[in-house]
Write an enzyme that holds these catalytic residues in place. Structure first.
Site, PDB file in Angstrom:
ATOM      1  N   LEU A  79       6.629  52.078  37.105  1.00  0.00           N
ATOM      2  CA  LEU A  79       6.828  50.787  36.432  1.00  0.00           C
ATOM      3  C   LEU A  79       6.441  50.820  34.955  1.00  0.00           C
ATOM      4  O   LEU A  79       6.975  50.034  34.167  1.00  0.00           O
ATOM      5  CB  LEU A  79       6.041  49.687  37.171  1.00  0.00           C
ATOM      6  CG  LEU A  79       6.531  49.406  38.597  1.00  0.00           C
ATOM      7  CD1 LEU A  79       5.686  48.317  39.255  1.00  0.00           C
ATOM      8  CD2 LEU A  79       8.003  49.004  38.606  1.00  0.00           C
ATOM      9  N   HIS A  80       5.538  51.745  34.573  1.00  0.00           N
ATOM     10  CA  HIS A  80       5.114  51.761  33.158  1.00  0.00           C
ATOM     11  C   HIS A  80       6.259  52.108  32.197  1.00  0.00           C
ATOM     12  O   HIS A  80       6.113  51.953  30.990  1.00  0.00           O
ATOM     13  CB  HIS A  80       3.903  52.684  32.936  1.00  0.00           C
ATOM     14  CG  HIS A  80       4.075  54.101  33.385  1.00  0.00           C
ATOM     15  ND1 HIS A  80       3.180  54.735  34.221  1.00  0.00           N
ATOM     16  CD2 HIS A  80       5.024  55.026  33.118  1.00  0.00           C
ATOM     17  CE1 HIS A  80       3.558  55.978  34.432  1.00  0.00           C
ATOM     18  NE2 HIS A  80       4.688  56.177  33.773  1.00  0.00           N
ATOM     19  N   HIS A  81       7.389  52.594  32.734  1.00  0.00           N
ATOM     20  CA  HIS A  81       8.525  52.925  31.860  1.00  0.00           C
ATOM     21  C   HIS A  81       9.338  51.700  31.437  1.00  0.00           C
ATOM     22  O   HIS A  81      10.229  51.812  30.587  1.00  0.00           O
ATOM     23  CB  HIS A  81       9.492  53.880  32.570  1.00  0.00           C
ATOM     24  CG  HIS A  81       8.883  55.209  32.890  1.00  0.00           C
ATOM     25  ND1 HIS A  81       8.371  55.514  34.131  1.00  0.00           N
ATOM     26  CD2 HIS A  81       8.688  56.294  32.120  1.00  0.00           C
ATOM     27  CE1 HIS A  81       7.892  56.757  34.111  1.00  0.00           C
ATOM     28  NE2 HIS A  81       8.076  57.246  32.904  1.00  0.00           N
ATOM     29  N   ASP A 117      -0.651  53.430  39.136  1.00  0.00           N
ATOM     30  CA  ASP A 117      -0.375  53.485  37.706  1.00  0.00           C
ATOM     31  C   ASP A 117      -1.659  53.554  36.887  1.00  0.00           C
ATOM     32  O   ASP A 117      -2.752  53.506  37.447  1.00  0.00           O
ATOM     33  CB  ASP A 117       0.467  52.271  37.275  1.00  0.00           C
ATOM     34  CG  ASP A 117       1.599  52.703  36.353  1.00  0.00           C
ATOM     35  OD1 ASP A 117       1.286  53.260  35.281  1.00  0.00           O
ATOM     36  OD2 ASP A 117       2.775  52.517  36.715  1.00  0.00           O
TER      37      ASP A 117
END
Ligand SMILES: Nc1ncnc2c1ncn2[C@@H]1O[C@H](CSCC[C@H]([NH3+])C(=O)O)[C@@H](O)[C@H]1O
Length: 333
Positions: free
Chosen positions: A240-242, A269
């Site tokens: 999700l950090h992308h 994450d």
């Protein structure tokens, strides 16, 4: 009036930080830590084992002692506990291969022109490009680093042993997270999702882990491909950090739809505290996303809770996966 006097130390340490990078890389390339192993050794002895002239090995060994990778007693160098655990090729926790990915030209180049990236608002080369080849290197190099957190999470989320269960690992890469679940739960079937070329590496690792008969693949874009249904657990490690929060929420709605009632999503994450500057490991990761993605970032537990709530989940819990910089957020459908 404060009696503190200004120091340029932080400036010089930071400007010269690449010295540390290159010294460590040279030591790994030369096998210097492996050459010392469990035997405190002189520069001449290490040099003979590394098949190098003594001068370079002596200067490098002193530098590595200054940086805390070695200890020095008289003329003998020895490994610290951390170096013995992570930097000796004979250790099962050897981290050397991860340097090949972390220092790969794509990632280093992404940092070279940070000024322009910040001015432009987006990097020139983006790791979010479909089937970006850097993910093949990631899958080949980074699996061993994830074994600790993967086993920690599998222990946190036990599956029903009385029936067949289903686990989906999104952005599976090396497969370490899903494989840990399959190994912990003998009745679990693992489905790995990633780009097609990456999944060849996942499948090899699943076979090596002895779970090939409980393994299947979904190739393609996690935002659009059919995810399947009735999963007990959907793993979303380091994915999700992308993306921006709206896209993360949209994606989590798809995950919600793919879970059975009572099923759980596990987001793994870098999750900084609400101040966004502590702890250093997870707070600093935002810069990696700034340098390599158009809209990625690190998100706090409050931000993940909002995304998960908007996607229909409840019962959020945060689990730091110490001693690593990773944390898990677990939520229920
Ligand atoms: N849109 C996408 N659809 C499917 N996979 C993707 C997409 N974007 C990136 N990936 C994959 O996501 C992974 C991100 S790296 C994280 C890998 C692993 N879950 C771990 O925690 O170590 C890479 O394997 C990429 O190939």
């Amino acid at each position: 009036m404060s009696s503190a006097s200004p120091s340029p130390q932080l400036y010089f340490d930071t400007i010269n930080a690449f010295h540390k990078t290159e010294a460590l890389k040279a030591a790994l390339d030369l096998g210097l830590f492996t050459a010392i192993g469990r035997t405190p050794s002189t520069a001449a002895e290490i040099a003979a084992r590394c098949e190098c002239p003594e001068r370079g090995i002596r200067i490098l060994s002193d530098y590595l002692t200054v940086q805390g990778f070695l200890t020095k007693d008289g003329s003998h160098y020895a490994l610290t506990l951390d170096s013995a655990t992570f930097l000796d090729r004979n250790s099962p926790a050897y981290l050397g291969p991860s340097a090949d990915f972390l220092l790969a030209p794509t990632l280093v180049e992404a940092f070279r022109d940070l000024t322009s990236t910040i001015r432009r608002g987006t990097p020139e080369v983006k790791s979010t490009t479909p089937e970006h080849p850097m993910w093949l290197d990631f899958a080949r190099c980074m699996g061993p680093m994830m074994v600790g957190p993967a086993r920690g999470i599998a222990a946190l989320v036990p599956l029903d042993a009385d029936r067949e269960t289903k686990v989906l690992d999104i952005s599976a890469s090396h497969g370490t997270y899903g494989i840990a679940f399959a190994q912990q739960n003998p009745r679990a079937h693992l489905t790995a999702l990633d780009w097609e070329p990456v999944l060849a590496i996942t499948a090899e690792n699943a076979k090596a882990a002895g779970i090939a008969n409980r393994f299947s693949k979904i190739a393609g874009d996690a935002f659009t491909v059919d995810l399947g249904s009735d999963y007990d657990v959907v793993l979303v490690p380091n994915f999700l950090h992308h993306f921006n929060p709206a896209d993360c929420t949209r994606f989590l709605r798809r995950v919600h739809a793919a879970l059975r009632p009572g099923g759980r999503v596990v987001v793994v994450d870098f999750i900084p505290n609400e101040d966004r500057v502590t702890p250093p490991g997870s707070a600093s990761f935002g810069l990696v996303m700034l340098s390599s993605t158009p809209e990625g970032d690190v998100y706090t537990f409050a931000e993940y809770s909002k995304m998960l709530a908007d996607a229909g989940f409840h019962g959020f819990a945060l689990h730091p996966l110490l001693p690593t910089t990773a944390s898990a957020v677990i939520a229920t459908k």
